[in-house]
Structures are given as C-alpha cells and as structure tokens.
Design a protein around this motif. Structure first.
Motif, mmCIF file in Angstrom:
data_model
loop_
_atom_site.group_PDB
_atom_site.id
_atom_site.type_symbol
_atom_site.label_atom_id
_atom_site.label_comp_id
_atom_site.label_asym_id
_atom_site.label_seq_id
_atom_site.Cartn_x
_atom_site.Cartn_y
_atom_site.Cartn_z
ATOM 1 N N THR A 1 108.693 9.610 53.958
ATOM 2 C CA THR A 1 108.100 9.932 55.260
ATOM 3 C C THR A 1 106.889 9.033 55.468
ATOM 4 N N VAL A 2 106.820 8.424 56.628
ATOM 5 C CA VAL A 2 105.677 7.576 56.979
ATOM 6 C C VAL A 2 105.192 8.028 58.349
ATOM 7 N N TRP A 3 103.902 8.197 58.496
ATOM 8 C CA TRP A 3 103.368 8.588 59.801
ATOM 9 C C TRP A 3 102.244 7.646 60.194
ATOM 10 N N ASP A 4 101.965 7.652 61.469
ATOM 11 C CA ASP A 4 100.949 6.804 62.096
ATOM 12 C C ASP A 4 101.581 5.426 62.423
ATOM 13 N N SER A 5 101.426 5.018 63.672
ATOM 14 C CA SER A 5 102.169 3.856 64.185
ATOM 15 C C SER A 5 101.998 2.600 63.340
ATOM 16 N N LEU A 6 100.768 2.319 62.954
ATOM 17 C CA LEU A 6 100.551 1.055 62.241
ATOM 18 C C LEU A 6 101.128 1.110 60.816
ATOM 19 N N ALA A 7 101.015 2.269 60.188
ATOM 20 C CA ALA A 7 101.620 2.424 58.860
ATOM 21 C C ALA A 7 103.141 2.316 58.948
ATOM 22 N N ILE A 8 103.704 2.854 60.013
ATOM 23 C CA ILE A 8 105.155 2.737 60.210
ATOM 24 C C ILE A 8 105.521 1.263 60.362
ATOM 25 N N GLY A 9 104.720 0.521 61.131
ATOM 26 C CA GLY A 9 104.984 -0.914 61.300
ATOM 27 C C GLY A 9 104.944 -1.643 59.965
ATOM 28 N N GLU A 10 103.945 -1.349 59.153
ATOM 29 C CA GLU A 10 103.841 -2.013 57.837
ATOM 30 C C GLU A 10 105.044 -1.669 56.965
ATOM 31 N N TYR A 11 105.437 -0.393 56.999
ATOM 32 C CA TYR A 11 106.584 0.023 56.183
ATOM 33 C C TYR A 11 107.861 -0.695 56.637
ATOM 34 N N LEU A 12 108.042 -0.767 57.964
ATOM 35 C CA LEU A 12 109.252 -1.430 58.480
ATOM 36 C C LEU A 12 109.234 -2.920 58.168
ATOM 37 N N ALA A 13 108.055 -3.539 58.259
ATOM 38 C CA ALA A 13 107.964 -4.979 57.967
ATOM 39 C C ALA A 13 108.337 -5.256 56.513
ATOM 40 N N GLU A 14 107.940 -4.350 55.616
ATOM 41 C CA GLU A 14 108.295 -4.518 54.194
ATOM 42 C C GLU A 14 109.769 -4.231 53.940
ATOM 43 N N THR A 15 110.282 -3.207 54.624
ATOM 44 C CA THR A 15 111.650 -2.759 54.365
ATOM 45 C C THR A 15 112.684 -3.670 55.008
ATOM 46 N N PHE A 16 112.316 -4.243 56.152
ATOM 47 C CA PHE A 16 113.235 -5.125 56.888
ATOM 48 C C PHE A 16 112.566 -6.478 57.095
#
Ligand SMILES: N[C@@H](CCC(=O)N[C@@H](CS)C(=O)NCC(=O)O)C(=O)O
Length: 217
Positions: free
Chosen positions: A65-80
């Motif tokens: 689970t990831v919350w907060d827009s910028l943290a979600i962006g960082e997670y997606l950038a790492e994952t994809f």
C-alpha cells in the motif's frame, strides 16, 4: 481482479487523486479505480480501510500500500522504469523532482481560492494578490522547464511524466476560472487538455452526480 487498485476521490474535485491516477495511467499497467465519494457521512471510515493517512489517493499493488500522490509517483517510477515517469537525464530529473515537490508543498493560495471543479463553466473569479503571485510563479516554472528540458515533446520535460501530472489540476483551475495567462502557459494548458488520459478523467468528472457545496465557488 487487477493486481493494482487506486483509491481516489470524486473525479470532479479531487486534484490529488487526478495526479496519482495520471501517473498510474502513464505506466500502461491494467488497474482498477475505486472512487470514494468525499465529504459525506462515512467517507473517512471508507478511506481509512485503504489509506492509513485517511486521505486519497492511495495505491494497492498486491500486498503493498502506498499513499500520498508524490510517494505513489516515486513507487510507480521504480516499479515501471520503462514508463519514463521521471526524465532520464539527472539534471532534468532533479528539476522535475523540484517542481513536483514545489507543487506538492506549495501554492496554497491558488489551491484554496480556486478549488478544482472540472464541471465549472469557465468564468472569471476575482484573484487576490497572493493567488496572482502563485499563478505567475507557476507560469515562470513552466516556461523554464519547457525552454530548458521540453524540446522532445509538448510537456514540461518533453514526454508526459510526474511533473505534468502534478500540474494538471492547475491547468484545470486556470481554465475553470478563466485566469489570464501568457501564450506559452496557454500552449502548455492545451497540451495537458489534449492528453487522452486527462480527457478521460475530465469526461468522467462531468458525469459524476456528487456535488460538494464547499468547492462550488
Ligand atoms: N498530500 C496528499 C493530499 C491528499 C488530500 O488532501 N486528499 C484529499 C482529497 S483531494 C482527501 O483525501 N480529503 C478527504 C479528507 O480529508 O477526509 C497527497 O499528495 O496525496
């Protein structure tokens, strides 16, 4: 059931949800969206089932689970990594992170006085000096990013990325409140408004039945 679910608020009003949703769309990964109507009885309890902060957006990816827009962006950038959510060159990436963080932590006057309302018929609203200063700063940073890093496409760093997602709700506000802007800023707003995922979200917002009186200014 898709392995990824994004929990978002009303498409018409929830600017942070729009940001994270645009980032997720950019990955090309299949996902489900769960819209939680905001500011109605029970909405906080529902959000808390998916987001420990009690706010949307939140992302569930398998057990993560990831919350907060910028943290979600960082997670997606790492994952994809192939999605190009951040620019490849480190100087451009540093600038993209700076302007994204500036949006995330700033522009309070603009955000408070011109709430996102995609359904609003574009009509001017008197702007305070503080809002005018926020708009001028946004236009200046857009121009700087476009001039220095934007030659590869119509967005801040050429291709659509996290920085564009962070500023997309500002585009919607400038349009909804018919805020006067210079031709370069207007061209960038046009690019965002032509971006197919933005159009998809805006069309869905227009069909939403829920209304939040506080944001109908
Ligand atoms: N810093 C957060 C802000 C999230 C936020 O404020 N979300 C609002 C909707 S746009 C929310 O969840 N409001 C519901 C509430 O506070 O009960 C982010 O970047 O995601």
């Amino acid at each position: 059931m898709a392995d990824i679910t994004i929990y978002i608020g009303n498409k018409n009003y929830s600017s942070w949800s729009l940001r994270a949703w645009l980032m997720l769309k950019q990955t090309g990964a299949p996902f489900e969206s769960d819209v939680i109507p905001l500011y109605v009885p029970g909405s906080k309890e529902t959000i808390l089932k998916h987001s420990p902060s009690g706010k949307v957006p939140a992302l569930r990816h398998g057990d993560v689970t990831v919350w907060d827009s910028l943290a979600i962006g960082e997670y997606l950038a790492e994952t994809f990594p192939k999605a190009g959510l951040w620019p490849t060159a480190s100087v451009a990436r540093a600038r993209a992170r700076s302007v994204s963080a500036e949006m995330h932590s700033g522009f309070a006057n603009l955000r408070r006085n011109l709430p996102m309302n995609l359904r609003r018929k574009p009509t001017p609203r008197p702007l305070t000096d503080e809002v005018t200063a926020d708009v001028a700063r946004v236009a200046a940073l857009w121009r700087d990013c476009r001039q220095r890093f934007g030659s590869g496409g119509p967005f801040l760093f050429g291709a659509f990325g996290i920085a564009d997602a962070m500023y997309a709700p500002v585009v919607s506000r400038l349009r909804s409140y018919a805020v006067p802007i210079d031709p370069d800023a207007a061209a960038y707003c046009d690019a965002i408004e032509r971006h197919p995922p933005y159009r998809e979200w805006a069309a869905a917002a227009k069909d939403e039945p829920m209304t939040v009186a506080e944001f109908e200014v």
